[in-house]
Enzyme design. Structure first.
Site, PDB file in Angstrom:
ATOM      1  N   ASP A 474       7.525  37.185  16.771  1.00  0.00           N
ATOM      2  CA  ASP A 474       6.836  37.563  15.538  1.00  0.00           C
ATOM      3  C   ASP A 474       7.402  38.853  14.958  1.00  0.00           C
ATOM      4  O   ASP A 474       8.108  39.614  15.647  1.00  0.00           O
ATOM      5  CB  ASP A 474       5.337  37.726  15.853  1.00  0.00           C
ATOM      6  CG  ASP A 474       4.443  37.411  14.672  1.00  0.00           C
ATOM      7  OD1 ASP A 474       4.930  37.441  13.530  1.00  0.00           O
ATOM      8  OD2 ASP A 474       3.251  37.146  14.898  1.00  0.00           O
ATOM      9  N   ASP A 544       0.454  31.752   7.842  1.00  0.00           N
ATOM     10  CA  ASP A 544      -0.817  32.015   8.526  1.00  0.00           C
ATOM     11  C   ASP A 544      -1.946  31.223   7.879  1.00  0.00           C
ATOM     12  O   ASP A 544      -3.061  31.209   8.385  1.00  0.00           O
ATOM     13  CB  ASP A 544      -1.148  33.504   8.483  1.00  0.00           C
ATOM     14  CG  ASP A 544      -0.427  34.262   9.584  1.00  0.00           C
ATOM     15  OD1 ASP A 544       0.036  33.620  10.542  1.00  0.00           O
ATOM     16  OD2 ASP A 544      -0.322  35.499   9.489  1.00  0.00           O
TER      17      ASP A 544
END
Ligand code: GLA
Length: 725
Positions: A474, A544
């Protein structure tokens, strides 16, 4: 095929359906002649416009600047009188900025060279043209690389700049590609967005002056994807001319389109010149990242299918590339930071009972991280949460019968971390200023070799400590405070690019040491969904936003360029955590099927009826995934355009199988049956859909009947099987 016609001074690069042509003026200046539908002849130098004004400098030295400002330079430079967008700017030791590139020679060969330290397309069935240009005054050798792949209407372009002089120079701008397009009515298509709504398709008219897309965030970003297409007015999925470019790079970029006084259009793409200066000492070479150009004379659909083919066959390297990915369950939306070994094992056990194949432990397992305000950089297992340690957890998950994956955010450091307390200098910062935080975190200065080594070792130590099959890498904030206490003052302008090279290098190291690893890249969702990252990881967390309806738009934009096999898509719980929307579990499953597929919810807590649907969804995934990842993609209808419904189709290469996904976003009162025209089928053969049989051309011309259903957010998948003749 690539050829040089010496008599006409013409370079011609042919792909299956397109030609890219360059020519020489005065045997000195390299000009862009043509890009478009394939041509059969090389008598093309007339297209350089040398028969009309302005004459070439040799013939009419008094008009050199007028020449420069009209001539379609293939690789335009600053300071000579071409006042349009340029690709190269160089500052010499005397402070002067000018570069004039004169043709020196060329090479044509089979294969394609790698790009030092950078991701790039590859392939043995490729052919490459190198054109060498030099500037004797600035002491530069510029090599332009052009590679094509068997059967694909794509062209990979890159550039190297070598200092062949005796003085150090500073490159202040190095773009990778320029393309001059003849006058016409064109529109600019790009993929625009924000956090949780990445890659929405955006189209605008190209007017006079410059317009374009860019990022200076140190990630390709949520806001603009490094993709741009100049499309003829009115282009649809199957009609119109498309000149597309996609940057194989994951940091700052600029892509500009400029319409000039003569209505000519120039489109350039490369590393953003802001925050960029590169010191080039004698003998050194700078390599600029690659741009992948695609031409389609048959609308956007063909462009999409070409990019998918190029990336599936010539960019992604992972051994997972063509394999079915394990159906995973990720605990982020299930628990956020609030989990421990028992909770994860509970999820794993229930997941196993329902056919899920891998557990991914997300953020929060290290240091003392209970929220997003600490511990990045302290890659040490928190044994208070993971009682018994990581190996115990991984072994238990394996015993249950699932694979195991783990989350890292290697490029970051929390001010509240042992690492920062020991090495405050390891964060990017400008001397005398307090660096700005985002999500309570700072960015590590990876230009310092000891930092990159330390972080790599911390991650590798974790990966060596247990049998971990998957990593989610990430990156959750943009870069700011671009200063390094390591680099000398005349190299501070190199930080952004060096930072990116260091990330690429770390991922390369990790894949070398753990070649079986399934790597998924991620950046606050999909802020680094670009071809550069796909060279390292076969998949990317798309957004997301896991809301099925928002995903229709996000995935449509992503699928415009990137193969479905690369799109991280999960079924999550409702009300959706980003939008609050409630959609049927089956629709969430059908939408996630056009990506890597998995779950992001607490399987122990969702309703019994939702849970019961999971085995059926996994069965569909197993059945359709081979077709989804290898077939031809057709965008049939767009919810973003019609605000009503969405529809896309995938057809196997041999046209024997196809699936059509239809989502009715909004139900209408008194609605009538729709007939959706399909694509890509064999016109003269029959296809079975359920109990019905239709001929291919009937489905493509008259349409597939879509039943009227009651309610919003309803999805349907139609399976087509060709019948034997
Ligand atoms: C990012 C990712 C999420 C999750 C969180 C963890 O936002 O996109 O999927 O991993 O970080 O902090």
């Amino acid at each position: 095929m690539i050829q040089f016609d010496e008599k006409n001074s013409i370079f011609k690069i042919d792909t299956a359906g397109s030609s890219y042509v360059m020519g020489l003026a005065d045997n000195e200046y390299l000009g862009h002649v043509y890009y478009g539908e394939k041509l059969s002849d090389t008598r093309l130098s007339y297209l350089l416009g040398m028969d009309v004004n302005p004459f070439t400098p040799k013939q009419k030295i008094g008009e050199k600047v007028s020449f420069m400002d009209c001539f379609p330079l293939e690789y335009p430079t600053q300071g000579l009188g071409d006042f349009r967008e340029s690709c190269l700017a160089v500052r010499r030791s005397n402070g002067q900025e000018q570069a004039e590139l004169i043709y020196k020679g060329y090479k044509i060969y089979k294969g394609k060279p790698t790009l030092a330290g950078l991701p790039a397309t590859w392939g043995e069935d490729s052919e490459t043209l190198e054109i060498i240009l030099t500037d004797a005054v600035a002491g530069l050798k510029v090599t332009l690389f052009y590679s094509v792949f068997e059967g694909m209407d794509a062209l990979a372009k890159s550039v190297t700049i070598e200092n062949i002089g005796e003085e150090t120079v500073y490159l202040t701008k190095v773009l990778s590609s320029s393309l001059d397009i003849r006058p016409g009515s064109y529109e600019l298509l790009s993929l625009h967005g924000s956090w949780a709504r990445e890659r929405h398709m955006n189209r605008r008219e190209i007017g006079y002056g410059s317009m374009g897309i860019e990022t200076c965030r140190g990630i390709s970003g949520h806001q603009e994807n490094p993709f741009l297409a100049v499309v003829s007015e009115g282009t649809t999925q199957s009609y119109g001319e498309v000149y597309a470019m996609n940057f194989v790079y994951s940091s700052n970029f600029t892509a500009k389109v400029q319409k000039n006084q003569f209505d000519h259009i120039r489109a350039v793409m490369g590393i953003h010149p802001e925050h960029f200066t590169w010191k080039l000492s004698p003998g050194e070479v700078f390599t600029a990242p690659e741009v992948v150009l695609v031409y389609s004379g048959e609308g956007l659909g063909k462009m999409t299918r070409t990019y998918h083919e190029v990336y599936r066959n010539h960019l992604i390297r992972s051994e997972w590339k063509d394999k079915m990915r394990p159906v995973l369950i990720n605990n982020w939306e299930a628990t956020y930071f609030n989990f421990n070994t028992e909770k994860l094992l509970d999820i794993a056990r229930t997941a196993k009972e329902h056919g899920i194949e891998m557990l991914v432990m997300d953020d929060g397992w290290f240091g003392y991280r209970e929220s997003d305000n600490s511990s990045l950089g302290d890659w040490i297992v928190n044994e208070e949460k993971l009682q018994g340690g990581l190996k115990y957890l991984v072994d238990e998950v394996h015993r249950i019968g699932l694979k195991f994956g783990i989350w890292f955010e290697p490029e970051m450091i929390s001010p509240d971390s042992d690492l920062y307390r020991a090495h405050p200098d390891w964060a990017l910062h400008c001397e005398g200023r307090v660096p700005g935080q985002a999500r309570n975190q700072l960015v590590l200065d990876l230009t310092r070799p000891e930092v990159a080594d330390y972080i790599y070792d911390s991650i590798a130590t974790i990966l060596r400590s247990a049998d971990i099959e998957y990593v989610k890498w990430d990156m959750n904030r943009p870069l700011s405070d671009i200063g390094s206490s390591y680099l000398p003052s005349d190299q501070q302008g190199e930080i952004m690019h060096r930072q990116m090279l260091a990330v690429y290098h770390m991922q390369e190291r990790m894949l070398k040491e753990f070649p079986k690893l399934l790597l998924e890249n991620c950046s606050g969702g999909g802020a680094r969904f670009d071809p550069g990252m796909l060279y390292f990881s076969p998949q990317f967390w798309c957004s997301d936003d896991t809301d099925a309806i928002e995903r229709l738009i996000i995935q449509e934009g992503t699928q415009l360029v990137y193969p479905l096999s690369t799109i991280g898509a999960h079924v999550s719980d409702c009300p959706n955590h980003t939008t609050g929307r409630v959609t049927p579990f089956s629709t969430r499953g059908d939408v996630a099927l056009s990506g890597t597929f998995g779950y992001e919810l607490d399987i122990t807590k969702i309703s019994e009826s939702d849970r019961k649907e999971i085995p059926g969804q996994i069965e569909k995934f197993k059945k359709y995934n081979p077709l989804i990842v290898s077939g031809d993609y057709y965008r049939i209808a767009s919810y973003q355009d019609n605000h009503d419904y969405d529809c896309y189709q995938i057809v196997s290469k041999d046209k024997k199988k196809s699936i059509v996904t239809f989502v009715q976003v909004h139900a209408k009162p008194n609605a009538k049956k729709r007939y959706i025209r399909l694509c890509g089928l064999q016109p003269d053969l029959y296809y079975q859909i359920g109990e019905e049989i239709y001929m291919g051309d009937t489905l493509m011309k008259a349409g597939l009947p879509i039943p009227v259903v009651f309610g919003d957010y309803k999805s349907m998948i139609f399976e087509l099987n060709q019948l034997n003749k």
